[in-house]
Design a protein around this motif. Structure first.
Motif, short mmCIF file in Angstrom:
data_model
loop_
_atom_site.label_atom_id
_atom_site.label_comp_id
_atom_site.label_asym_id
_atom_site.label_seq_id
_atom_site.Cartn_x
_atom_site.Cartn_y
_atom_site.Cartn_z
N VAL A 220 0.87 -1.17 0.00
CA VAL A 220 0.00 0.00 0.00
C VAL A 220 0.91 1.23 0.00
O VAL A 220 1.64 1.46 0.97
N ILE A 221 0.90 1.97 -1.09
CA ILE A 221 1.69 3.20 -1.20
C ILE A 221 0.78 4.36 -0.82
O ILE A 221 -0.32 4.49 -1.38
N HIS A 222 1.22 5.17 0.12
CA HIS A 222 0.36 6.24 0.65
C HIS A 222 1.19 7.45 1.07
O HIS A 222 2.41 7.39 1.16
N THR A 223 0.49 8.53 1.35
CA THR A 223 1.12 9.75 1.87
C THR A 223 0.78 9.87 3.36
O THR A 223 -0.11 9.16 3.85
N PRO A 224 1.43 10.78 4.07
CA PRO A 224 1.05 11.01 5.48
C PRO A 224 -0.41 11.43 5.63
O PRO A 224 -1.04 11.15 6.65
N ALA A 225 -0.98 12.08 4.61
CA ALA A 225 -2.39 12.50 4.65
C ALA A 225 -3.33 11.35 4.25
O ALA A 225 -4.52 11.55 4.11
N LEU B 172 2.06 -9.35 8.48
CA LEU B 172 0.73 -9.90 8.25
C LEU B 172 0.75 -10.65 6.93
O LEU B 172 1.21 -10.11 5.91
N ALA B 173 0.26 -11.88 6.97
CA ALA B 173 0.15 -12.68 5.75
C ALA B 173 -1.29 -13.16 5.62
O ALA B 173 -1.87 -13.67 6.58
N VAL C 42 -10.77 -1.00 -4.42
CA VAL C 42 -9.97 -2.19 -4.71
C VAL C 42 -10.85 -3.43 -4.80
O VAL C 42 -11.88 -3.52 -4.14
N PHE C 43 -10.42 -4.38 -5.63
CA PHE C 43 -11.26 -5.55 -5.87
C PHE C 43 -11.02 -6.69 -4.89
O PHE C 43 -11.86 -7.58 -4.78
N SER C 44 -9.92 -6.67 -4.15
CA SER C 44 -9.66 -7.80 -3.25
C SER C 44 -9.85 -7.41 -1.79
O SER C 44 -9.54 -6.29 -1.39
N TRP C 45 -10.35 -8.36 -1.03
CA TRP C 45 -10.55 -8.12 0.41
C TRP C 45 -9.23 -7.92 1.12
O TRP C 45 -9.16 -7.15 2.07
N ASP D 195 -8.54 -4.64 3.36
CA ASP D 195 -8.16 -4.76 4.77
C ASP D 195 -6.80 -4.12 5.05
O ASP D 195 -6.59 -3.52 6.11
N ALA D 196 -5.86 -4.23 4.10
CA ALA D 196 -4.54 -3.62 4.28
C ALA D 196 -4.64 -2.10 4.32
O ALA D 196 -3.98 -1.44 5.13
#
Length: 150
Positions: A14-19, A73-74, A131-134, A138-139
């Protein structure tokens, strides 16, 4: 496992920013299927190395191992029927390891055209719904919860 087949061990980044703006990629072979960076481990590669390689291949972003967060987490899930031919005969499940990568701000990406056709930065709530996957949903929720709590 033959090199001709993918390993049923992968990463989700998961690529994200601080915001909490999240980068989503649209799959090339499935219009409308949005996801974070994903990919299978190659050889005996360390999972963090798989994550960094997939980020670079799918987005052009060159990140350091220090910037990557391993959520320890896996998730195990059934491989979608249409993608099972990529795996050895009889392989039906994949184990996906969750990582995240925080960038200071949204940035342009260089897509791998054989894998993705579009990219967008969206608020985490919108990303989780798109997103298409659970496992991806969840991530995104996990990353948002932890970052909002700190």
């Amino acid at each position: 496992m033959s090199a001709a087949f993918k390993q049923p061990v992968s990463v989700l980044v998961v690529i994200h920013t601080p915001a909490l703006e999240v980068l989503l990629l649209e799959r090339a072979e499935s219009t409308g299927l949005w996801q974070s960076v994903t990919g299978s481990r190659e050889g005996d590669e360390h999972l963090a190395d798989t994550a960094l390689r997939e980020v670079a291949e799918e987005t052009g972003i060159q990140a350091s191992a220090a910037a990557l967060h391993d959520w320890q987490l896996a998730n195990r899930f059934l491989i979608m029927q249409r993608w099972r031919k990529r795996y050895a005969p009889g392989v039906t499940q994949n184990t996906e390891h969750v990582f995240s990568l925080c960038l200071p701000a949204p940035q342009p990406v260089r897509l791998a055209p054989d894998e993705h056709t579009a990219a967008r930065w969206v608020p985490w709530q919108e990303a989780a719904q798109a997103v298409f996957s659970w496992t991806n949903r969840d991530a995104i929720h996990l990353v948002a919860r932890r970052l909002q709590a700190s």
